[in-house]
Design an enzyme around this catalytic site. Structure first.
Site, short mmCIF file in Angstrom:
data_model
loop_
_atom_site.label_atom_id
_atom_site.label_comp_id
_atom_site.label_asym_id
_atom_site.label_seq_id
_atom_site.Cartn_x
_atom_site.Cartn_y
_atom_site.Cartn_z
CB CYS A 188 -26.15 -9.64 -17.82
SG CYS A 188 -25.24 -9.40 -19.47
CB CYS A 208 -20.80 -10.84 -21.03
SG CYS A 208 -22.32 -10.83 -21.45
CB CYS A 231 -24.39 -13.61 -19.91
SG CYS A 231 -23.99 -12.99 -18.64
N GLY A 245 0.76 -1.11 0.13
CA GLY A 245 -0.09 0.16 0.07
C GLY A 245 0.77 1.31 0.00
CB CYS A 303 -21.22 -8.45 -18.59
SG CYS A 303 -21.98 -9.93 -17.68
#
Lengths: 298, 364, 198
Positions: free
Chosen positions: A245, A276, A248, A36, A270
């Site tokens: 979606c 997808c 899909c 970080g 998606c």
């Protein structure tokens, strides 16, 4: 796969000279050791503009080898123009194999998304980062923000988030949502929607972040705690979509809104184009997919 | 049925082909050659070399052609080329006192050793469009004179002799910083600040320099001297141990003389602002020297109150390759983040509406 | 003098890349063993793994510290200077990388560069030759990069070294990172790792 020789491309393997790669590699090793923390590095001028992924490209160029398989996404999609351009750059300068399949890739360079398919131990996710400093918009001076990180003084950030709640009733940050890494540094996850933040937490993959213009590299090692900042009475939560979606039928994924006409018609699909397509290949059909849509040719 | 957009690769290839076509323009107009750009648009070439920080007129001319005359794009091309070049070492410091002077003016003295040399300048031209140029005319031969021989002392050296201006102490043996090899760290020393300014955007530095003249960090500047001409660049190869010439470099140098009241330890002295750029660009060299002096505010114990005095602000934003990249990256798709914002705004509007509804019902 | 039988990498570009990935992976997954088979011939007395790590990460921008055993053989510094351009320093606190032949005889970890709170990256990475590394061992590791905990055996592991490393851990974000190298294998202990002796 054989790497192209410098004579073929006029440039070294993966474009960067070896001295530059060593300098970036040293920064990456430090970044992994201090999760970080933003390691300053002598970012080079790349043959693509600053702000267009020069940090991610330099990190990828420093880690990638001839046995790697590279995937590049922008907004979750392999087909967006900048993703295409960066993928082509490495295919040309490093001769590496490329793929759109998340599971097949060993190195994935991304802008603004984390793939929906869970990542695995052998993978490296390289983020393109425009503004690495999570405190930058609260305190524009590097000299000041460096002090705040040194003291682990993140009060400013909590005040900002709390002011959001006071004004809007919500934390009004929807992307670039700050996280705390390994209990120490507050880190900017890059402008991914906060929907993706939980995927960073204890991921088996190594996550590397490159900011070229701002000259910083940082990292989240595998299995490292990544906690989105929040408050007890306002816990962190991710976006939810009302419908699956349209292509899909996936739920629990991030969706793009596609405007279909000027009368308010719209659909949600998606954002992760590979996810997808894979689902459609497996026979899943959303309400607007249509039976004629051939698998794998979305 | 909906089919998602595909074919980014073909679109990019087509866009590049169209760009090449537009660059060439109509086929019945003769194609411009890089050497025409190098010699007839030489001030554009100078700017590209200065801000590209690479002295190579032929390469800069080619970059301008490739960039269709967009100078920041040409600077970007030169910078990206420069990054890949191997470094063999550092040249010796350039001695501008040994410049083969083409132009040299001072605003602080009426006459001085070496004289005032106007040289090729727009300064006293009347800005009237010259329609004869469209027809293409051969200009008259310029007047010639024997060149000044030997070194021409800098105005600041003359002031230095009387100790009227702060001494410039060379840092012999100390390494000179290079912001292209190590990330900039604040506060930055003057060597790094000058490097950043020399590479910095002319327009940005012009505006900042101008702002100091209008009171945003006033420095009471006088142009001690501006000189333009060629200086030999020299390099000491380790195995030889003595300097060998690399070739002449055209430079514009500006020494700005600024007011400074002394303090208990120091008698009153003038202070310096310095500008040095590749090629001929007085605007850039002068702006640079104004901003250099403004950035020395802290050094003189003065308060930082104006943008031009603010080191982090100036150095973080003066590079036009960085700036143009980040401004123009807003063209890239951001629809994932925008979707996140859309969702939140819709949610907040719904909540707002619900709250108003509740209020209305309570009122009834 | 340069040992005439020694060589640098067989392929400077791809060998450095492969070695770097092994290093990065070792550091990202502390205590895991990574096969490390350098393609070079170091000078006699300098282990191939250490030589290879030096060529992967060091150059004229980094200072290297050699422990007394390595420093006693001038051929090692000459080889490093010739193949990497790195200069050696006698001050461990200013070294970017320290190469250690004998873990039992090295200075305390706190003698090396620890970085500061604002720049914890300005610290030394220690590259230490050990006799062997094993997946099953007395050390129980946890921290970033480790899913639950991981065992590691290091021979030799001096008396009190775990306590020194714990003190290093307590300095976080300051501190040194260790890379341990045995024949054909490396493991890393970054400053984030917690060590317990089973």
């Amino acid at each position: 796969m054989n790497a192209p020789s410098p004579a073929e491309t006029g440039y070294n393997f993966a474009y960067l000279d070896e001295q530059t790669k060593r300098m970036i590699r040293r920064a990456i090793l430090k970044a992994i050791a201090i999760p970080g923390y933003q390691v300053p590095f002598a970012s080079r001028e790349m043959p693509m503009p600053y702000g267009w992924g020069t940090g991610g490209v330099q990190v990828t160029a420093a880690v990638i080898g001839p046995d790697d398989v590279l995937k590049v996404i922008d907004q979750g999609s392999d087909d967006t123009t900048n993703a295409v351009s960066i993928r082509k750059f490495f295919a040309k300068t490093a001769g590496v194999a490329t793929t759109t399949r998340t599971a097949e890739a060993t190195v994935i360079q991304t802008r603004h998304r984390i793939p929906e398919t869970p990542l695995s131990e052998g993978q490296i996710l390289v983020y393109q980062v425009p503004i690495p400093e999570p405190l930058r918009f609260l305190e524009p001076r590097e000299t000041e923000t460096r002090k705040l990180h040194a003291l682990a003084d993140y009060g400013l950030m909590h005040v900002k988030l709390y002011e959001d709640i006071a004004r809007h009733g919500h934390i009004a940050t929807t992307y670039d949502y700050p996280v705390e890494v390994a209990g120490r540094y507050v880190m900017n996850p890059s402008p991914t929607p906060k929907f993706d933040n939980p995927k960073m937490h204890r991921s088996p993959a190594l996550q590397l972040f490159g900011a070229g213009r701002e000259k910083r590299i940082y990292a989240v090692p595998p299995y490292t705690d990544v906690v989105s900042l929040d408050f007890e009475d306002h816990p962190f939560e991710v976006q939810r979509f009302e419908k699956p979606c349209a292509l899909c039928a996936a739920t629990g994924v991030y969706l793009d809104e596609v405007v279909l006409d000027d009368r308010g018609g719209r659909m949600f699909v998606c954002s992760d184009s590979d996810y997808c397509a894979s689902r459609r290949d497996a026979g899943h059909r959303g309400e607007m997919a249509g039976d004629a849509l051939p698998a794998g040719q979305s | 049925m909906y089919v998602a957009v595909k074919g980014g690769e073909a679109a990019i290839d087509n866009a590049h082909a169209l760009l090449a076509h537009e660059r060439r323009g109509p086929a019945d107009v003769p194609e411009i050659a890089p050497d025409q750009i190098e010699h007839q648009l030489s001030l554009a070439v100078d700017r590209v070399m200065a801000e590209g920080s690479l002295y190579d007129p032929a390469l800069a001319a080619l970059a301008i052609k490739q960039a269709r005359g967009d100078l920041i794009e040409a600077i970007f091309l030169v910078r990206a080329f420069r990054t890949t070049l191997p470094r063999f070492g550092h040249s010796e410091p350039l001695d501008t006192a040994r410049m083969a002077i083409e132009r040299r003016i001072s605003a602080t003295y009426k006459d001085l050793p070496g004289g005032q040399v106007l040289g090729p300048t727009f300064d006293y031209t009347h800005r009237l469009i010259d329609f004869m140029l469209a027809a293409g005319v051969t200009p008259p031969e310029p007047a010639e004179a024997e060149p000044e021989c030997g070194a021409v002392p800098r105005v600041t050296d003359l002031l230095d002799g009387e100790q009227l201006i702060e001494a410039e102490t060379p840092r012999d043996g100390e390494p000179v910083g290079d912001l292209t090899r190590a990330p900039l760290d604040f506060p930055a020393d003057r060597d790094l600040r000058l490097q950043a300014l020399a590479r910095g955007d002319e327009g940005f530095l012009l505006a900042l320099g101008y702002s100091t003249q209008r009171g945003y960090g006033r420095t009471h500047p006088f142009v001690g001297e501006i000189r333009f001409g060629e200086v030999m660049a020299e390099f000491v190869p380790e195995e030889l141990g003595f300097a060998v010439p690399l070739g002449p470099v055209a430079l514009t140098e500006c020494q700005m003389v600024n007011q400074f009241h002394g303090n208990a330890e120091q008698p009153p002295q003038f202070t310096r602002g310095y500008g040095l750029v590749f090629g001929q660009s007085e605007r850039k060299a002068m702006s640079m020297s104004l901003v250099d002096r403004a950035l020395r505010t802290r050094e003189f114990g003065e308060d930082v109150v104006a943008p031009a005095q603010d080191e982090e602000f100036v150095l973080s934003h003066c590079d036009n390759v960085q700036a143009t990249g980040f401004v123009e990256h807003l063209k890239l798709p951001h629809y994932v983040d925008f979707q996140a914002e859309l969702g939140l705004v819709r949610q907040m509007r719904a909540e707002h509406e619900a709250a108003r509804e509740t209020l209305r019902e309570a009122a009834e | 003098m340069l040992d005439v039988a020694s060589t640098g990498f067989a392929d400077p570009v791809l060998d450095a890349q492969a070695q770097f990935r092994a290093l990065a992976d070792a550091l990202a997954r502390p205590g895991s063993l990574r096969a490390f088979t350098p393609r070079l011939t170091p000078p006699v007395g300098f282990p191939a793994a250490l030589a290879s790590i030096a060529l992967t990460v060091a150059d004229h921008e980094t200072a290297i510290w050699l422990d007394p055993a390595f420093a006693a053989d001038p051929g090692i510094a000459v080889w490093l200077a010739f193949h990497s351009g790195a200069r050696t320093t006698s001050d461990p606190s200013e070294a970017a990388f320290a190469f250690v032949a004998d873990i039992r005889a090295m200075p305390p970890l706190a003698a090396f560069g620890l970085g500061d709170e604002a720049y914890p990256d300005r610290s030394t990475t220690l590259v230490i030759a050990v006799e062997s590394l094993a997946e099953e061992g007395a050390l129980v590791l946890s921290g970033p990069g480790i899913e639950t905990d991981r065992r590691l055996g290091v021979t030799p592991w001096p008396e009190g070294f775990s306590a020194q490393f714990a003190a290093n851990r307590a300095l976080f974000p300051r501190g040194v990172d260790l890379i341990l190298a045995a024949q054909g294998v490396i493991a890393a202990l970054p400053r984030t790792t917690r060590i317990r002796e089973a």
